[in-house]
Write a protein that holds these residues in place. Sequence first.
Motif, PDB file in Angstrom:
ATOM      1  N   GLU A   1       5.059   5.141   2.520  1.00  0.00           N
ATOM      2  CA  GLU A   1       5.232   6.387   3.284  1.00  0.00           C
ATOM      3  C   GLU A   1       5.835   6.106   4.653  1.00  0.00           C
ATOM      4  N   ALA A   2       5.349   5.059   5.318  1.00  0.00           N
ATOM      5  CA  ALA A   2       5.868   4.715   6.646  1.00  0.00           C
ATOM      6  C   ALA A   2       7.340   4.340   6.561  1.00  0.00           C
ATOM      7  N   GLU A   3       7.720   3.619   5.528  1.00  0.00           N
ATOM      8  CA  GLU A   3       9.115   3.229   5.351  1.00  0.00           C
ATOM      9  C   GLU A   3       9.990   4.459   5.063  1.00  0.00           C
TER      10      GLU A   3
ATOM     11  N   ASP B  50       9.320   7.544   5.964  1.00  0.00           N
ATOM     12  CA  ASP B  50       9.385   8.315   7.206  1.00  0.00           C
ATOM     13  C   ASP B  50      10.420   7.705   8.158  1.00  0.00           C
TER      14      ASP B  50
ATOM     15  N   THR C  17       0.820  -1.203   0.000  1.00  0.00           N
ATOM     16  CA  THR C  17       0.000   0.000   0.000  1.00  0.00           C
ATOM     17  C   THR C  17       0.860   1.263   0.000  1.00  0.00           C
ATOM     18  N   PRO C  18       0.306   2.371  -0.488  1.00  0.00           N
ATOM     19  CA  PRO C  18       1.034   3.646  -0.414  1.00  0.00           C
ATOM     20  C   PRO C  18       1.399   4.017   1.029  1.00  0.00           C
ATOM     21  N   GLU C  19       0.552   3.633   1.975  1.00  0.00           N
ATOM     22  CA  GLU C  19       0.827   3.927   3.389  1.00  0.00           C
ATOM     23  C   GLU C  19       2.084   3.194   3.863  1.00  0.00           C
ATOM     24  N   GLU C  20       2.278   1.972   3.406  1.00  0.00           N
ATOM     25  CA  GLU C  20       3.479   1.222   3.789  1.00  0.00           C
ATOM     26  C   GLU C  20       4.732   1.904   3.256  1.00  0.00           C
TER      27      GLU C  20
END
Length: 115
Positions: A105-107, A109, A100-103
């Motif tokens: 972004e979290a990586e 960050d 996912t795009p969230e994964e």
Amino acid sequence: MNNLCPRFEKAMQLFGKRWVGLILFELLKGPKRFSEMEAELPISGRILSERLKMLEQEKIVERRVYSDFPVRIEYLLSDKGLALEPVIKDIQGWAETWITPEEIEAEEDASSSKA
């Protein structure tokens, strides 16, 4: 006890090295000069050079020198490298489905907070 197939293990070690997948993905688009790859990939010139030499030794990438003026050097996938195209495309398809795009972004960050 089941042992990993030594060939599979070697392949995973090779393709598990950081940046190898992106380099191969880039070369699937066609021959590239070093400076083109360096500009298109988020990788230092030193690491790119190391990975290209390794892939050359493994006969996955070919280095062609053209005696133009100035001398022109291109990198391209060998037949052995081109045989990876369906594998790379399958990994890309898997990633588009399951990551996912969230994964991402979290990586990003997490890696920027380490710097």
